[in-house]
Each structure stands twice: as C-alpha cells, then as structure tokens.
Design an enzyme around this catalytic site. Structure first.
Site, PDB file in Angstrom:
ATOM      1  CG  HIS A 109      89.540  60.075  41.046  1.00 15.34           C
ATOM      2  ND1 HIS A 109      88.211  60.003  40.698  1.00 15.34           N
ATOM      3  CD2 HIS A 109      89.570  60.229  42.388  1.00 15.34           C
ATOM      4  CE1 HIS A 109      87.461  60.130  41.786  1.00 15.34           C
ATOM      5  NE2 HIS A 109      88.255  60.250  42.820  1.00 15.34           N
ATOM      6  CG  HIS A 162      92.684  59.683  46.009  1.00 17.96           C
ATOM      7  ND1 HIS A 162      92.374  60.970  46.416  1.00 17.96           N
ATOM      8  CD2 HIS A 162      91.500  59.106  45.672  1.00 17.96           C
ATOM      9  CE1 HIS A 162      91.055  61.150  46.316  1.00 17.96           C
ATOM     10  NE2 HIS A 162      90.506  60.043  45.869  1.00 17.96           N
ATOM     11  CG  ASP A 174      92.770  66.048  46.200  1.00 20.53           C
ATOM     12  OD1 ASP A 174      92.262  64.975  45.830  1.00 20.53           O
ATOM     13  OD2 ASP A 174      92.113  66.936  46.804  1.00 20.53           O
ATOM     14  CB  ILE A 175      91.441  71.181  45.129  1.00 19.60           C
ATOM     15  CG1 ILE A 175      91.363  72.684  45.146  1.00 19.60           C
ATOM     16  CG2 ILE A 175      90.203  70.538  45.739  1.00 19.60           C
ATOM     17  CD1 ILE A 175      90.264  73.248  44.254  1.00 19.60           C
ATOM     18  N   GLY A 211      83.261  56.536  49.225  1.00 19.17           N
ATOM     19  CA  GLY A 211      83.882  57.860  49.275  1.00 19.17           C
ATOM     20  C   GLY A 211      84.144  58.507  47.938  1.00 19.17           C
ATOM     21  CD  GLN A 212      83.676  57.210  41.865  1.00 21.47           C
ATOM     22  OE1 GLN A 212      83.044  56.166  42.015  1.00 21.47           O
ATOM     23  NE2 GLN A 212      84.185  57.562  40.701  1.00 21.47           N
ATOM     24  CB  SER A 213      83.223  63.244  45.996  1.00 22.34           C
ATOM     25  OG  SER A 213      84.576  63.559  45.759  1.00 22.34           O
TER      26      SER A 213
END
Ligand code: 5GP
Ligand code: ZN
Length: 112
Positions: A98, A100, A30-31, A91-93
């Site tokens: 995906h 986490h 994750d960035i 909280g899905q952006s």
C-alpha cells in the site's frame, strides 16, 4: 488472499471510505489519518510489500502512481507525500502493498 485485511477491503468485504477504484487498484481513506488528507492506494492483487515487486506485477505499481497523480489533481492537492513502509521495522503493519498519500500539513524530513 483470504485472510488479508486489504484484500478484504479491496473486495468490499470490509467497508471503507472509497477515494478511487478501477480494475487494478483501490484507494480509500486511512482509518487513523496522520494528516488532514490521508488515503491509501492498494493493488487489488495481493502483493505483500514493495519488497515483492517483480517484472510480473510491476505494471500495477506503475498504474498506482498514475492514479496517485490523477486523484491528487482531482482533490486539488499540489503538495503531498507518498510513503510505502516495507517490513515491521520500517512500520509496515498490514502485509499487503500500500502507498500512503499524505497531504495538508507541513512534513518533516527525515521521517521518524
Ligand atoms: P502501515 O502501518 O502498514 O504502513 O499502514 C497500514 C495503514 O492501514 C495504517 O495507516 C492504518 O491506520 C490503516 N488501516 C489499518 N486497518 C485499517 C482498516 O480497517 N481500514 C482503513 N481504512 N485503514 C486501516
Ligand atoms: Zn492482500
């Protein structure tokens, strides 16, 4: 899907730090990590979220959980959390399914 960020990452069109890859899924760090280890596992096929899992595409989801077990073992992670946010209120952006995988710190429950 041509305008999807994670489809582009899975295709290698946008660079990412790869953790694992096969024909079905792609895992990458994750960035904006929320734990000492934080990576994402995505199906290569575009699925919008957990809410769009069907009998047609659920084999990819089962495969992803096998990959999570394999990769966490290889990384020596015995304690970790798997999270999939579904919808903006949760909280899905990024609207490409995906998971986490977070590890390396104490986790609280319930999540915020
Ligand atoms: P969500 O908020 O949808 O549950 O998770 C999306 C995750 O994708 C976030 O944790 C965010 O930091 C990560 N992310 C967003 N854009 C990029 C990117 O371009 N590269 C990587 N590696 N992660 C990203
Ligand atoms: Zn996509």
């Amino acid at each position: 899907m041509s305008d999807c960020l994670f489809c582009k990452i899975a295709a290698g069109d946008i660079p990412s730090k790869k953790v694992y890859e096969d024909e079905v899924c792609y895992a990458f760090y994750d960035i904006d990590p929320q734990a000492p280890t934080h990576f994402l596992v995505i199906p290569k096929a575009h699925i919008p979220s957990c809410g769009a899992v069907t009998g047609e595409n659920s084999a990819a989801v089962a495969h992803i959980f096998e990959v999570i077990a394999k990769v966490t073992q290889e990384l020596g992670l015995t304690d970790f959390r798997v999270v999939s946010n579904c919808g903006p209120q949760a909280g899905q952006s990024v609207p490409h399914l995906h998971f986490h995988v977070l590890s390396g710190r104490d986790m609280t429950w319930p999540p915020g």
